[in-house]
Design a protein around this motif. Sequence first.
Motif, mmCIF file in Angstrom:
data_model
loop_
_atom_site.group_PDB
_atom_site.id
_atom_site.type_symbol
_atom_site.label_atom_id
_atom_site.label_comp_id
_atom_site.label_asym_id
_atom_site.label_seq_id
_atom_site.Cartn_x
_atom_site.Cartn_y
_atom_site.Cartn_z
ATOM 1 N N LYS A 62 55.622 -52.321 -22.317
ATOM 2 C CA LYS A 62 54.261 -51.792 -22.500
ATOM 3 C C LYS A 62 54.300 -50.504 -23.319
ATOM 4 N N MET A 63 55.237 -49.607 -22.991
ATOM 5 C CA MET A 63 55.358 -48.346 -23.721
ATOM 6 C C MET A 63 55.647 -48.612 -25.198
ATOM 7 N N ILE A 64 56.556 -49.542 -25.468
ATOM 8 C CA ILE A 64 56.925 -49.851 -26.854
ATOM 9 C C ILE A 64 55.710 -50.403 -27.606
ATOM 10 N N ALA A 65 54.969 -51.297 -26.975
ATOM 11 C CA ALA A 65 53.795 -51.903 -27.618
ATOM 12 C C ALA A 65 52.699 -50.876 -27.903
ATOM 13 N N GLU A 66 52.603 -49.865 -27.045
ATOM 14 C CA GLU A 66 51.533 -48.870 -27.174
ATOM 15 C C GLU A 66 52.012 -47.551 -27.768
ATOM 16 N N MET A 67 53.239 -47.531 -28.316
ATOM 17 C CA MET A 67 53.785 -46.272 -28.822
ATOM 18 C C MET A 67 52.963 -45.758 -29.999
ATOM 19 N N SER A 68 52.686 -44.483 -29.943
ATOM 20 C CA SER A 68 51.965 -43.788 -31.004
ATOM 21 C C SER A 68 52.457 -42.345 -31.013
ATOM 22 N N VAL A 69 52.081 -41.610 -32.020
ATOM 23 C CA VAL A 69 52.460 -40.193 -32.068
ATOM 24 C C VAL A 69 51.879 -39.476 -30.850
ATOM 25 N N GLY A 70 50.646 -39.823 -30.489
ATOM 26 C CA GLY A 70 50.012 -39.200 -29.325
ATOM 27 C C GLY A 70 50.765 -39.481 -28.039
ATOM 28 N N ASN A 71 51.151 -40.731 -27.821
ATOM 29 C CA ASN A 71 51.896 -41.077 -26.609
ATOM 30 C C ASN A 71 53.278 -40.427 -26.603
ATOM 31 N N TYR A 72 53.898 -40.372 -27.759
ATOM 32 C CA TYR A 72 55.209 -39.721 -27.897
ATOM 33 C C TYR A 72 55.137 -38.299 -27.342
ATOM 34 N N PHE A 73 54.155 -37.535 -27.826
ATOM 35 C CA PHE A 73 54.019 -36.154 -27.380
ATOM 36 C C PHE A 73 53.527 -36.065 -25.937
ATOM 37 N N ARG A 74 52.703 -37.006 -25.497
ATOM 38 C CA ARG A 74 52.207 -37.004 -24.123
ATOM 39 C C ARG A 74 53.364 -37.177 -23.139
ATOM 40 N N PHE A 75 54.279 -38.128 -23.424
ATOM 41 C CA PHE A 75 55.408 -38.354 -22.519
ATOM 42 C C PHE A 75 56.344 -37.145 -22.491
ATOM 43 N N ILE A 76 56.564 -36.525 -23.629
ATOM 44 C CA ILE A 76 57.410 -35.326 -23.678
ATOM 45 C C ILE A 76 56.768 -34.215 -22.865
ATOM 46 N N LEU A 77 55.477 -33.972 -23.070
ATOM 47 C CA LEU A 77 54.763 -32.917 -22.350
ATOM 48 C C LEU A 77 54.768 -33.183 -20.845
ATOM 49 N N GLN A 78 54.525 -34.419 -20.449
ATOM 50 C CA GLN A 78 54.533 -34.757 -19.023
ATOM 51 C C GLN A 78 55.916 -34.524 -18.417
ATOM 52 N N THR A 79 56.961 -34.829 -19.161
ATOM 53 C CA THR A 79 58.321 -34.625 -18.668
ATOM 54 C C THR A 79 58.628 -33.142 -18.520
ATOM 55 N N VAL A 80 58.293 -32.365 -19.552
ATOM 56 C CA VAL A 80 58.564 -30.928 -19.539
ATOM 57 C C VAL A 80 57.788 -30.228 -18.427
ATOM 58 N N THR A 81 56.600 -30.704 -18.128
ATOM 59 C CA THR A 81 55.789 -30.068 -17.072
ATOM 60 C C THR A 81 56.106 -30.617 -15.686
ATOM 61 N N GLY A 82 57.102 -31.501 -15.583
ATOM 62 C CA GLY A 82 57.600 -31.923 -14.279
ATOM 63 C C GLY A 82 57.049 -33.211 -13.706
ATOM 64 N N LYS A 83 56.315 -33.991 -14.494
ATOM 65 C CA LYS A 83 55.819 -35.273 -13.974
ATOM 66 C C LYS A 83 56.988 -36.251 -13.888
ATOM 67 N N GLY A 84 57.092 -36.945 -12.789
ATOM 68 C CA GLY A 84 58.206 -37.870 -12.579
ATOM 69 C C GLY A 84 59.342 -37.160 -11.874
ATOM 70 N N ALA A 85 59.989 -37.857 -10.974
ATOM 71 C CA ALA A 85 61.023 -37.240 -10.148
ATOM 72 C C ALA A 85 62.433 -37.495 -10.663
ATOM 73 N N GLY A 86 62.594 -38.310 -11.680
ATOM 74 C CA GLY A 86 63.933 -38.652 -12.155
ATOM 75 C C GLY A 86 64.483 -39.853 -11.409
ATOM 76 N N ASP A 87 65.716 -40.191 -11.688
ATOM 77 C CA ASP A 87 66.327 -41.358 -11.069
ATOM 78 C C ASP A 87 66.544 -41.144 -9.575
ATOM 79 N N ARG A 88 66.230 -42.161 -8.818
ATOM 80 C CA ARG A 88 66.391 -42.144 -7.371
ATOM 81 C C ARG A 88 67.859 -42.312 -7.015
ATOM 82 N N VAL A 89 68.291 -41.600 -6.000
ATOM 83 C CA VAL A 89 69.657 -41.732 -5.475
ATOM 84 C C VAL A 89 69.519 -41.995 -3.991
ATOM 85 N N ARG A 90 70.296 -42.961 -3.459
ATOM 86 C CA ARG A 90 70.136 -43.289 -2.036
ATOM 87 C C ARG A 90 70.916 -42.351 -1.152
#
Length: 182
Positions: free
Chosen positions: A154-182
Amino acid sequence: MLRIFDFTFALLGLVFGFPVLLVIYVLGLFDTGSPLFWQERVGRNKKPFTLVKFRTMTVDTASVASHLASTASITRMGGFLRKTKLDELPQLWNVLKGEMSLVGPRPNLFNQDELIAERDALGVYAVRPGITGLAQVNEIDMSMPKLLAETDAKMIAEMSVGNYFRFILQTVTGKGAGDRVR
């Protein structure tokens, strides 16, 4: 166009982030004795490449996907690096070399057969793997192979310059917890 952004931001990140990289490296020497971690991963068109990260687990930890590793393997400094996502900084070198993108599907190990089959069926390997992406900011990791592959497609199909920067910004601001470890 996105490759130009990748190259530029990776170069700037490595140059201006060098003091931070150096401090983490030196602290890592005291933490594990071996601050960098190299691992063969599946790249674009399923070609292997060597991913580099800061080590977050003890040196003797088995080379498995994060969700299969034990939390007991994570060092105190490693926990901090994972939480802040600073363990990913050395991958800017992979981006600079053209093996990865800043935004794309996270590169998996060659022994993750179920994920490889799911991604293969959806054409996910046609693009460079990335440091972050739609799955990462939505806390979808490799423990959910079918959902991960679908989210990557889905991400690949919808990739755009806007989404590129949105995902980077969301990552830098702490959205998402990273890979889960048991």
